[in-house]
Design a protein around this motif. Structure first.
Motif, PDB file in Angstrom:
ATOM      1  N   SER A 336       0.823  -1.204   0.000  1.00  0.00           N
ATOM      2  CA  SER A 336       0.000   0.000   0.000  1.00  0.00           C
ATOM      3  C   SER A 336       0.859   1.257   0.000  1.00  0.00           C
ATOM      4  O   SER A 336       2.028   1.235   0.376  1.00  0.00           O
ATOM      5  CB  SER A 336      -0.920   0.004   1.229  1.00  0.00           C
ATOM      6  OG  SER A 336      -0.142   0.179   2.410  1.00  0.00           O
ATOM      7  N   GLU A 338       0.504   3.679   2.045  1.00  0.00           N
ATOM      8  CA  GLU A 338       0.838   4.015   3.431  1.00  0.00           C
ATOM      9  C   GLU A 338       2.135   3.351   3.846  1.00  0.00           C
ATOM     10  O   GLU A 338       3.005   3.977   4.475  1.00  0.00           O
ATOM     11  CB  GLU A 338      -0.284   3.572   4.390  1.00  0.00           C
ATOM     12  CG  GLU A 338      -1.653   4.143   4.055  1.00  0.00           C
ATOM     13  CD  GLU A 338      -2.525   3.091   3.414  1.00  0.00           C
ATOM     14  OE1 GLU A 338      -2.201   2.697   2.274  1.00  0.00           O
ATOM     15  OE2 GLU A 338      -3.518   2.674   4.030  1.00  0.00           O
ATOM     16  N   GLU A 339       2.276   2.064   3.508  1.00  0.00           N
ATOM     17  CA  GLU A 339       3.481   1.323   3.881  1.00  0.00           C
ATOM     18  C   GLU A 339       4.713   1.922   3.215  1.00  0.00           C
ATOM     19  O   GLU A 339       5.747   2.156   3.858  1.00  0.00           O
ATOM     20  CB  GLU A 339       3.338  -0.150   3.494  1.00  0.00           C
ATOM     21  CG  GLU A 339       2.275  -0.902   4.271  1.00  0.00           C
ATOM     22  CD  GLU A 339       2.025  -2.294   3.711  1.00  0.00           C
ATOM     23  OE1 GLU A 339       1.842  -3.219   4.505  1.00  0.00           O
ATOM     24  OE2 GLU A 339       2.007  -2.451   2.472  1.00  0.00           O
ATOM     25  N   PHE A 341       5.136   4.952   1.928  1.00  0.00           N
ATOM     26  CA  PHE A 341       5.415   6.302   2.414  1.00  0.00           C
ATOM     27  C   PHE A 341       6.039   6.265   3.802  1.00  0.00           C
ATOM     28  O   PHE A 341       7.015   6.974   4.080  1.00  0.00           O
ATOM     29  CB  PHE A 341       4.126   7.125   2.440  1.00  0.00           C
ATOM     30  CG  PHE A 341       4.291   8.455   3.104  1.00  0.00           C
ATOM     31  CD1 PHE A 341       4.991   9.472   2.475  1.00  0.00           C
ATOM     32  CD2 PHE A 341       3.775   8.678   4.378  1.00  0.00           C
ATOM     33  CE1 PHE A 341       5.159  10.710   3.104  1.00  0.00           C
ATOM     34  CE2 PHE A 341       3.937   9.898   4.998  1.00  0.00           C
ATOM     35  CZ  PHE A 341       4.631  10.916   4.356  1.00  0.00           C
ATOM     36  N   ASN A 342       5.498   5.441   4.700  1.00  0.00           N
ATOM     37  CA  ASN A 342       6.018   5.376   6.071  1.00  0.00           C
ATOM     38  C   ASN A 342       7.456   4.878   6.111  1.00  0.00           C
ATOM     39  O   ASN A 342       8.287   5.406   6.862  1.00  0.00           O
ATOM     40  CB  ASN A 342       5.120   4.485   6.934  1.00  0.00           C
ATOM     41  CG  ASN A 342       3.785   5.135   7.251  1.00  0.00           C
ATOM     42  OD1 ASN A 342       3.676   6.358   7.267  1.00  0.00           O
ATOM     43  ND2 ASN A 342       2.759   4.330   7.490  1.00  0.00           N
ATOM     44  N   PHE A 408      -8.669   9.911  -2.672  1.00  0.00           N
ATOM     45  CA  PHE A 408      -8.164   9.455  -1.382  1.00  0.00           C
ATOM     46  C   PHE A 408      -9.288   9.389  -0.348  1.00  0.00           C
ATOM     47  O   PHE A 408      -9.386   8.434   0.438  1.00  0.00           O
ATOM     48  CB  PHE A 408      -7.059  10.399  -0.885  1.00  0.00           C
ATOM     49  CG  PHE A 408      -5.688  10.032  -1.353  1.00  0.00           C
ATOM     50  CD1 PHE A 408      -4.873   9.217  -0.583  1.00  0.00           C
ATOM     51  CD2 PHE A 408      -5.199  10.502  -2.563  1.00  0.00           C
ATOM     52  CE1 PHE A 408      -3.601   8.874  -1.004  1.00  0.00           C
ATOM     53  CE2 PHE A 408      -3.924  10.165  -2.991  1.00  0.00           C
ATOM     54  CZ  PHE A 408      -3.124   9.352  -2.216  1.00  0.00           C
ATOM     55  N   LEU A 413      -8.534   6.952   2.560  1.00  0.00           N
ATOM     56  CA  LEU A 413      -7.132   7.324   2.753  1.00  0.00           C
ATOM     57  C   LEU A 413      -6.962   8.811   3.052  1.00  0.00           C
ATOM     58  O   LEU A 413      -5.921   9.393   2.771  1.00  0.00           O
ATOM     59  CB  LEU A 413      -6.313   6.963   1.499  1.00  0.00           C
ATOM     60  CG  LEU A 413      -6.164   5.469   1.209  1.00  0.00           C
ATOM     61  CD1 LEU A 413      -5.437   5.270  -0.116  1.00  0.00           C
ATOM     62  CD2 LEU A 413      -5.397   4.778   2.329  1.00  0.00           C
ATOM     63  N   SER A 415      -6.577  10.312   5.924  1.00  0.00           N
ATOM     64  CA  SER A 415      -5.500  10.541   6.893  1.00  0.00           C
ATOM     65  C   SER A 415      -4.134  10.429   6.228  1.00  0.00           C
ATOM     66  O   SER A 415      -3.208  11.185   6.552  1.00  0.00           O
ATOM     67  CB  SER A 415      -5.607   9.546   8.051  1.00  0.00           C
ATOM     68  OG  SER A 415      -5.495   8.209   7.577  1.00  0.00           O
ATOM     69  N   THR A 416      -3.993   9.496   5.290  1.00  0.00           N
ATOM     70  CA  THR A 416      -2.743   9.361   4.540  1.00  0.00           C
ATOM     71  C   THR A 416      -2.492  10.591   3.690  1.00  0.00           C
ATOM     72  O   THR A 416      -1.362  11.095   3.606  1.00  0.00           O
ATOM     73  CB  THR A 416      -2.776   8.111   3.638  1.00  0.00           C
ATOM     74  OG1 THR A 416      -3.005   6.952   4.445  1.00  0.00           O
ATOM     75  CG2 THR A 416      -1.471   7.948   2.871  1.00  0.00           C
ATOM     76  N   GLU A 419      -1.327  13.395   5.918  1.00  0.00           N
ATOM     77  CA  GLU A 419       0.037  13.153   6.393  1.00  0.00           C
ATOM     78  C   GLU A 419       1.054  13.480   5.309  1.00  0.00           C
ATOM     79  O   GLU A 419       2.069  14.137   5.570  1.00  0.00           O
ATOM     80  CB  GLU A 419       0.201  11.697   6.833  1.00  0.00           C
ATOM     81  CG  GLU A 419       1.551  11.434   7.472  1.00  0.00           C
ATOM     82  CD  GLU A 419       1.684  10.007   7.979  1.00  0.00           C
ATOM     83  OE1 GLU A 419       2.722   9.709   8.606  1.00  0.00           O
ATOM     84  OE2 GLU A 419       0.770   9.196   7.733  1.00  0.00           O
ATOM     85  N   ILE A 420       0.778  13.040   4.084  1.00  0.00           N
ATOM     86  CA  ILE A 420       1.690  13.326   2.968  1.00  0.00           C
ATOM     87  C   ILE A 420       1.787  14.829   2.736  1.00  0.00           C
ATOM     88  O   ILE A 420       2.878  15.390   2.588  1.00  0.00           O
ATOM     89  CB  ILE A 420       1.218  12.611   1.682  1.00  0.00           C
ATOM     90  CG1 ILE A 420       1.405  11.092   1.826  1.00  0.00           C
ATOM     91  CG2 ILE A 420       1.979  13.118   0.459  1.00  0.00           C
ATOM     92  CD1 ILE A 420       0.836  10.287   0.678  1.00  0.00           C
TER      93      ILE A 420
END
Length: 473
Positions: A336, A338-339, A341-342, A408, A413, A415-416, A419-420
């Motif tokens: 994903s 999220e993974e 990016f984190n 998104f 998504l 929250s993602t 955050e980005i």
């Protein structure tokens, strides 16, 4: 500090010794004359006769004269060459300081820098290679080894500034000895990140090829720079494959793979060396491997590839809505956004030792696979056109951001997204098809919008400003 394989300049070494030897020689001559006269006086005393008295008096007077005035005259006469040499040395040192300053200011103003594709370091001065003996000169600047030129230990003369041709010499990385691109460059680094099977390699090669094909229409000159060690270059191979309707080979490199090219405005004296970096998506499954990528320390912008099918809610909906045959043909990324990016965020923060490591960067978020009609309707060109149709005041980039934002939010998504947007200094969304619409078997792929993310990032921090490349076509 590494010792330079060069002969020290006369004015920074031998000149001091010669000056000292000249002064010492003059005084030693006086001392030798006094010693000689003293020996003569001894002879006169040993072999004494009437004339010896006159000789003893004469020699004694000469000794007194030499002792009192000879050294003074010698000091005065020695001062003449000392002053002359001092004046010459003053001009030499002033010239050295002036050229050294000009060279340093030139490099600073023009942000001269180089990227190493092997050790991933970025530096302001490469090591230059002597064309005769191939020894490395790590500080080829005006110095004690020479002002305009220095002499290598083998006798070869080497230019010491950009003004007289230093950039024409072969250059290597001072950290790992990797061969570098010749010339005067400003180095920019753009990593492309994303999960396995999201289409990074297709995007990278399509984007660079699109730049190569269309850059002249924007008043730019493009020159791809293959590997300097003579090994096989992936871009050339992938370009050939894509011209025949075959997708590029998926990269398996767990370290950044550098695609280097020069992109300039016509007439630019300094080359913009752009390094777009591909890396296997599997590398983002391990923070330890990602943190070993030193290139993240020096990147200027990041491109994040988003496979819409890696978003679980979208994938489930697409599975219901799309034809089974069409859905089954999709090579879906299972990692994903999220993974990815984190892991990247944590890696850069670890490398820079800063909790806001991404804040200095701009990010292009690129939705791929928009040649698939279902994706196109949701987040592709079709969705962007529809948005602008409903609100004609929107620019292409504004509409693209709004479509991406809605996408998104629709698929859980938000929250993602926040955050980005909060992590980077600036974020822009793009919709791209690296391979374009369906084409006949054996014919070349024609990408859609593949060059836009690169142009946008380059617009942000280089002298390459081509806003018309970012409009709808």
């Amino acid at each position: 500090m590494i010792k330079e394989p060069a002969k020290k300049s006369y004015w920074f070494g031998r000149s001091y010794k010669d000056l000292f030897e000249t002064i010492r020689g003059s005084f030693e001559s006086n001392v030798d004359m006094i010693k000689d006269l003293s020996e003569r006086i001894k002879d006169c005393i040993t072999n004494f006769h009437v004339m010896s008295i006159l000789r003893i008096l004469l020699y004694s007077l000469i000794i007194v004269f030499l002792s009192l005035f000879g050294f003074l005259f010698t000091a005065v006469l020695s001062a003449i060459p000392i002053v002359i040499i001092a004046i010459i040395m003053a001009f030499v040192y002033l010239g050295f300081m002036f050229l050294w300053f000009c060279d340093a200011v030139y490099r600073k103003i023009h942000q001269i820098s180089y990227n190493c594709p092997s050790c991933q370091q970025k530096f302001k001065m490469p090591a230059y290679v002597c064309p005769n003996c191939h020894k490395r000169h790590y500080r080829l600047i005006p110095s004690k080894y020479g002002i305009f030129y220095r002499t290598c230990e083998c006798g070869q003369k080497l230019p010491t500034t950009f003004l007289n041709g230093r950039q024409k010499l072969d250059a290597v990385c001072p950290h790992c000895d990797e061969s570098l691109i010749k010339g005067i460059t400003r180095a920019y680094l753009i990593p492309v990140i994303g999960g396995a099977n999201c289409g990074k390699t297709c995007f990278v090669n399509s984007a660079i090829q699109k730049l190569e094909e269309d850059s002249s229409s924007y008043g730019l000159t493009f020159q791809y720079k293959p590997k300097q060690d003579g090994s096989v270059d992936e871009y050339s191979e992938n370009k050939e494959r894509m011209s025949q309707g075959y997708v590029p080979e998926k990269t398996s490199d767990m370290r950044m793979k550098y695609y280097n090219f020069i992109l300039n405005r016509k007439g630019d004296a300094i080359d913009n060396q752009i390094s777009v970096c591909d890396i296997a998506g599997e590398s983002f499954e391990s923070e330890e491997n990602t943190q070993s990528q030193q290139g993240f320390r020096y990147c200027d912008g990041i491109i994040i590839i988003v496979d819409p099918f890696s978003i679980e809610e979208f994938n489930n909906k697409a599975k219901e809505e799309m034809k089974e045959e069409e859905y089954q043909s999709v090579n879906r990324s299972t990692q994903s956004i999220e993974e990815t990016f984190n892991v990247t965020n944590n890696a850069i923060e670890h490398i820079l030792h800063k909790s806001d490591g991404l804040k200095k960067l701009v990010a292009a978020i690129v939705f791929v696979k928009t040649d698939i009609p279902y994706v196109d309707e949701k987040v592709g060109e079709k969705a962007i056109e529809e948005r602008r149709k409903n609100d004609p005041s929107l620019s292409y980039l504004e509409a693209s951001n709004l479509v991406a934002s809605d996408f998104f939010k629709e698929y859980g998504l938000n929250s993602t997204l926040l955050e980005i947007q909060g992590k980077f200094s600036k974020v822009q969304f793009f919709s791209v098809s690296a391979l374009g619409k369906e084409q006949k078997v054996g014919s070349a792929f024609v990408s859609i919008n593949a060059d836009k993310p690169l142009y946008w990032i380059l617009n942000e921090f280089t002298n390459i400003h081509v806003p018309n490349a970012l409009e709808a076509k």
